[in-house]
Design an enzyme around this catalytic site. Structure first.
Site, PDB file in Angstrom:
ATOM      1  N   SER A  92       3.551   9.304   2.504  1.00  0.00           N
ATOM      2  CA  SER A  92       3.289   8.696   3.335  1.00  0.00           C
ATOM      3  C   SER A  92       4.276   7.375   4.108  1.00  0.00           C
ATOM      4  O   SER A  92       3.636   6.834   5.130  1.00  0.00           O
ATOM      5  CB  SER A  92       2.312   7.891   2.896  1.00  0.00           C
ATOM      6  OG  SER A  92       1.538   7.100   2.401  1.00  0.00           O
ATOM      7  N   LYS A 151       2.369   0.668   0.919  1.00  0.00           N
ATOM      8  CA  LYS A 151       2.794   0.619   2.312  1.00  0.00           C
ATOM      9  C   LYS A 151       3.608  -0.050   3.114  1.00  0.00           C
ATOM     10  O   LYS A 151       4.122  -1.416   1.897  1.00  0.00           O
ATOM     11  CB  LYS A 151       1.049   1.019   3.142  1.00  0.00           C
ATOM     12  CG  LYS A 151       0.100   1.860   3.060  1.00  0.00           C
ATOM     13  CD  LYS A 151       0.153   3.027   3.547  1.00  0.00           C
ATOM     14  CE  LYS A 151      -0.530   3.980   2.330  1.00  0.00           C
ATOM     15  NZ  LYS A 151      -0.423   5.699   3.568  1.00  0.00           N
TER      16      LYS A 151
END
Length: 306
Positions: A127, A184
């Site tokens: 991701s 993230k």
């Protein structure tokens, strides 16, 4: 006298089972301590490395390696103590209590460092590609973020004093799933307004005189001629990084998190929260889908990748 000292065989076996490499300090063979320590660390690293995880799983060829190292330490320590030459010089660490002190010191230092200062995290998914890929490791700075834990076990929760900036890569506990660590990139902070449309970020910063819906600089550096992904360089508050997008895949706007009073694909970050996204924009479950990261959920900031 020191020259008459001889290690106890059964203490050596016990230490070999419980403390593995440290037993060789007790039997006065420090060089073996470093040898078995290196062997143990290699084994631990391989157990964490995705490419070799299957070898150490149930049914894997290497699943018994840790037990083999433990047994080898105990047997080797027993042999050394049984055949100990009492005429050799006794090292300062060749005492049961100094060996225990070394064990406590090392593990206490490791616990404090990993809990409050720096920890290692492995990347299991894509991701955050291309910045972070499966199999990569990151060193995360934890001091000041207030969410202190060791091996996933909460130790201490304090008020965060560390500054979180746009563009930082952070490790955090996802709201509603606080047993798992996520990683993230911070896109927006408290009071910022984010609008994501057609794979582009529009940001209104929470400051006086900031322009409305500023388009975040995004320059294509590699098109998808040979793969499904196109690479772009994005610049956010002076931080330059690369993202990848699948230009043929539509945005899953129907799954976006709907903030009351805001249009679809638009969010205002509440006080004490952050909006995060993965660099692999079309393969990342992030704030677009589940909302904001509370400040108290942040574990730390990634400072080194290897």
């Amino acid at each position: 006298m020191n020259t008459e000292w001889k290690p106890n065989n059964w203490i050596a076996v016990l230490f070999g089972v419980l403390f593995q490499p440290f037993v060789f300090l007790y039997v006065n063979r420090p060089r073996y301590f470093f040898f078995y320590l290196a062997l143990t660390l290699c084994c631990v690293f391989l157990m964490q490395y995705p490419a070799s995880t299957a070898l150490f799983s149930e049914g894997g060829k290497a699943q018994y390696w840790p037990y083999a190292i433990t047994i080898a330490c105990a047997i080797h320590a027993y042999i050394l103590s049984a055949n100990y030459d009492v005429s050799q010089k006794r090292s300062w660490c060749a005492r049961w209590w100094t060996t225990l002190l070394c064990v406590v010191t090392v593990y206490s230092s490791l616990f404090v460092t990993k809990t409050f200062f720096y920890d290692f995290y492995s990347i299991p998914a894509a991701s955050m590609s291309p910045a972070l890929n499966p199999g990569d490791y990151v060193v995360v700075s934890k001091y000041g973020y207030g969410n202190y834990s060791y091996a996933g076990i909460p130790v201490l929760q304090t008020k965060s004093t560390a500054a979180v900036q746009r563009g930082d890569i952070i490790v955090f506990k996802k709201p509603g799933n606080e047993t798992t660590d996520f990683i993230k990139r911070v896109i927006a902070g408290p009071g910022d307004k984010v609008y994501y449309q057609h794979k582009r970020i529009y940001l209104t910063r929470a400051c006086d005189g900031c322009s409305e819906n500023e388009l975040i600089d995004n320059v294509e550096i590699d098109d998808a001629a040979e793969s499904e992904f196109s690479m772009y360089q994005e610049t956010l508050d002076g931080k330059l990084y690369t993202i990848q997008q699948n230009t043929n895949r539509p945005d899953y706007t129907q799954h976006y998190y709907r903030q009351p009073g805001m249009r679809l694909g638009e969010w205002i970050v509440p006080a004490g929260h952050y909006f995060v996204m993965g660099d692999n924009r079309d393969n990342s479950l992030d704030s677009r889908y589940w909302g904001f990261v509370p400040e108290q959920n942040i574990v730390g900031k990634a400072v080194y990748i290897f």
